[in-house]
Design a protein around this motif. Structure first.
Motif, PDB file in Angstrom:
ATOM      1  N   UNK A 231       1.338  -1.196  -0.043  1.00 46.11           N
ATOM      2  CA  UNK A 231       0.252   0.169   0.078  1.00 46.11           C
ATOM      3  C   UNK A 231       0.522   1.269  -0.040  1.00 46.11           C
ATOM      4  N   UNK A 232       2.295   1.453   0.718  1.00 51.59           N
ATOM      5  CA  UNK A 232       2.933   2.448   0.500  1.00 51.59           C
ATOM      6  C   UNK A 232       3.423   2.687  -0.422  1.00 51.59           C
ATOM      7  N   UNK A 233       3.416   1.624  -1.052  1.00 55.37           N
ATOM      8  CA  UNK A 233       4.150   1.618  -2.676  1.00 55.37           C
ATOM      9  C   UNK A 233       3.530   1.721  -3.724  1.00 55.37           C
ATOM     10  N   UNK A 234       1.676   2.155  -3.433  1.00 49.42           N
ATOM     11  CA  UNK A 234       1.162   2.051  -4.723  1.00 49.42           C
ATOM     12  C   UNK A 234       0.425   4.247  -3.875  1.00 49.42           C
ATOM     13  N   UNK A 235       1.225   4.658  -2.718  1.00 47.80           N
ATOM     14  CA  UNK A 235       0.666   5.200  -2.111  1.00 47.80           C
ATOM     15  C   UNK A 235       1.696   6.560  -2.697  1.00 47.80           C
ATOM     16  N   UNK A 236       2.722   5.908  -3.320  1.00 46.58           N
ATOM     17  CA  UNK A 236       3.729   7.099  -3.355  1.00 46.58           C
ATOM     18  C   UNK A 236       3.063   8.328  -4.935  1.00 46.58           C
ATOM     19  N   UNK A 237       2.645   6.467  -5.504  1.00 47.40           N
ATOM     20  CA  UNK A 237       2.563   7.147  -6.948  1.00 47.40           C
ATOM     21  C   UNK A 237       0.660   7.757  -7.402  1.00 47.40           C
ATOM     22  N   UNK A 238       0.276   7.530  -5.840  1.00 44.94           N
ATOM     23  CA  UNK A 238      -1.650   6.829  -5.734  1.00 44.94           C
ATOM     24  C   UNK A 238      -2.348   8.508  -6.862  1.00 44.94           C
ATOM     25  N   UNK A 239      -1.804   8.991  -6.886  1.00 39.78           N
ATOM     26  CA  UNK A 239      -2.410  10.304  -7.600  1.00 39.78           C
ATOM     27  C   UNK A 239      -3.118   9.932  -8.909  1.00 39.78           C
ATOM     28  N   UNK A 240      -1.325   9.818  -9.548  1.00 38.30           N
ATOM     29  CA  UNK A 240      -1.760   8.834 -10.797  1.00 38.30           C
ATOM     30  C   UNK A 240      -2.752   7.899 -10.738  1.00 38.30           C
ATOM     31  N   UNK A 241      -2.928   6.902 -10.064  1.00 43.53           N
ATOM     32  CA  UNK A 241      -3.350   6.182 -10.369  1.00 43.53           C
ATOM     33  C   UNK A 241      -4.453   6.321  -9.936  1.00 43.53           C
ATOM     34  N   UNK A 242      -4.824   6.941  -9.073  1.00 46.43           N
ATOM     35  CA  UNK A 242      -6.594   7.196  -9.380  1.00 46.43           C
ATOM     36  C   UNK A 242      -6.944   7.936 -10.424  1.00 46.43           C
ATOM     37  N   UNK A 243      -6.661   9.145 -11.384  1.00 44.89           N
ATOM     38  CA  UNK A 243      -7.237   9.299 -12.370  1.00 44.89           C
ATOM     39  C   UNK A 243      -7.325   8.271 -12.892  1.00 44.89           C
ATOM     40  N   UNK A 244      -6.515   7.780 -13.628  1.00 47.62           N
ATOM     41  CA  UNK A 244      -5.903   6.612 -14.369  1.00 47.62           C
ATOM     42  C   UNK A 244      -7.409   5.418 -14.041  1.00 47.62           C
ATOM     43  N   UNK A 245      -7.872   5.417 -12.659  1.00 47.61           N
ATOM     44  CA  UNK A 245      -8.979   4.526 -12.581  1.00 47.61           C
ATOM     45  C   UNK A 245      -9.893   5.383 -12.805  1.00 47.61           C
ATOM     46  N   UNK A 246      -9.694   6.199 -13.093  1.00 47.16           N
ATOM     47  CA  UNK A 246     -11.610   7.145 -12.906  1.00 47.16           C
ATOM     48  C   UNK A 246     -11.306   6.752 -13.784  1.00 47.16           C
ATOM     49  N   UNK A 247     -10.454   7.543 -15.212  1.00 44.50           N
ATOM     50  CA  UNK A 247     -10.589   7.555 -16.462  1.00 44.50           C
ATOM     51  C   UNK A 247     -11.584   6.185 -17.477  1.00 44.50           C
ATOM     52  N   UNK A 248     -10.418   5.519 -17.108  1.00 44.63           N
ATOM     53  CA  UNK A 248     -11.063   3.926 -17.420  1.00 44.63           C
ATOM     54  C   UNK A 248     -12.058   3.662 -17.138  1.00 44.63           C
ATOM     55  N   UNK A 249     -12.242   3.925 -15.532  1.00 47.00           N
ATOM     56  CA  UNK A 249     -13.908   3.590 -15.378  1.00 47.00           C
ATOM     57  C   UNK A 249     -14.976   3.770 -15.688  1.00 47.00           C
ATOM     58  N   UNK A 250     -14.476   5.455 -16.358  1.00 43.78           N
ATOM     59  CA  UNK A 250     -15.355   6.254 -16.888  1.00 43.78           C
ATOM     60  C   UNK A 250     -15.788   5.818 -18.505  1.00 43.78           C
TER      61      UNK A 250
END
Length: 207
Positions: free
Chosen positions: A97-116
């Motif tokens: 979790x700490x590992x993905x938290x360092x890039x969480x902003x990009x992960x969240x943006x991509x997750x939202x875009x792909x999901x939509x």
């Protein structure tokens, strides 16, 4: 990058889970959240429809959107764990979790875009949703594995899907999980559980 070994992808994650039980936690979180969504959907969308109160495409879209957001965020988490284990590193829920938290902003943006995009594809026409999902699914695991930005992750994912000939292998995974998702009541939850396991393993190991 290499071609996905489908037999390995469908079997090995379960043998890894037997050795590292922590791997079960992220997909189990997806299972529980998707199960709650399924229950809510049947109460809010399907039940009113059958009682003559109308079905809402907005409701279906919202359900699909939340379902995909959950799946893609969990996909990032378990991808970090698979990457550590496949490279002989110790891992834990906290470390991954700490590992993905360092890039969480990009992960969240991509997750939202792909999901939509994928949710819209499924609401309008199922087949475009599947195709878009297949193409975009590797973006997050590759982003986590290689710590890339959004643009580079999209480029790497496109190469992985098309240049490396993995479109059809990912399509098989998608279709299997979609068919499982048709099982009444628990289908969506089980589908989300298996999708996060299989897709993350395939994209991390073979990309």
């Amino acid at each position: 990058m290499a071609r996905i070994d489908l037999s390995d992808t469908l079997q090995t994650p379960f043998s890894m889970v037997s050795k590292k039980v922590d791997l079960l936690i992220p997909p189990s979180v997806a299972f529980i959240l998707n199960l709650l969504l399924e229950i809510a959907m049947r109460r809010v969308i399907i039940r009113p429809y059958y009682f003559g109160m109308g079905g809402s495409k907005i409701g279906w879209f919202t359900f699909e959107l939340l379902n995909f957001i959950i799946s893609f965020l969990i996909l990032a988490w378990i991808s970090a764990m698979f990457d550590d284990l496949l490279n002989g590193r110790e891992t834990s829920l906290k470390d991954s979790w700490n590992r993905i938290s360092t890039n969480f902003g990009n992960i969240l943006i991509v997750s939202l875009l792909i999901s939509v995009i994928v949710a819209l594809g499924f609401i309008l026409y199922v087949i475009p949703g599947v195709i878009i999902g297949v193409i975009l699914t590797p973006v997050i695991p590759i982003m986590v594995k290689k710590n890339l930005n959004i643009q580079d992750s999209m480029k790497e994912a496109t190469n992985f899907v098309f240049q490396d000939g993995n479109f059809w292998f990912l399509l098989v995974i998608y279709v299997i999980t979609l068919l499982i998702g048709l099982i009444p009541y628990i289908g969506t939850a089980v589908s989300g559980f298996l999708f996060t396991l299989w897709a993350s393993y395939a994209c991390v190991k073979f990309s």
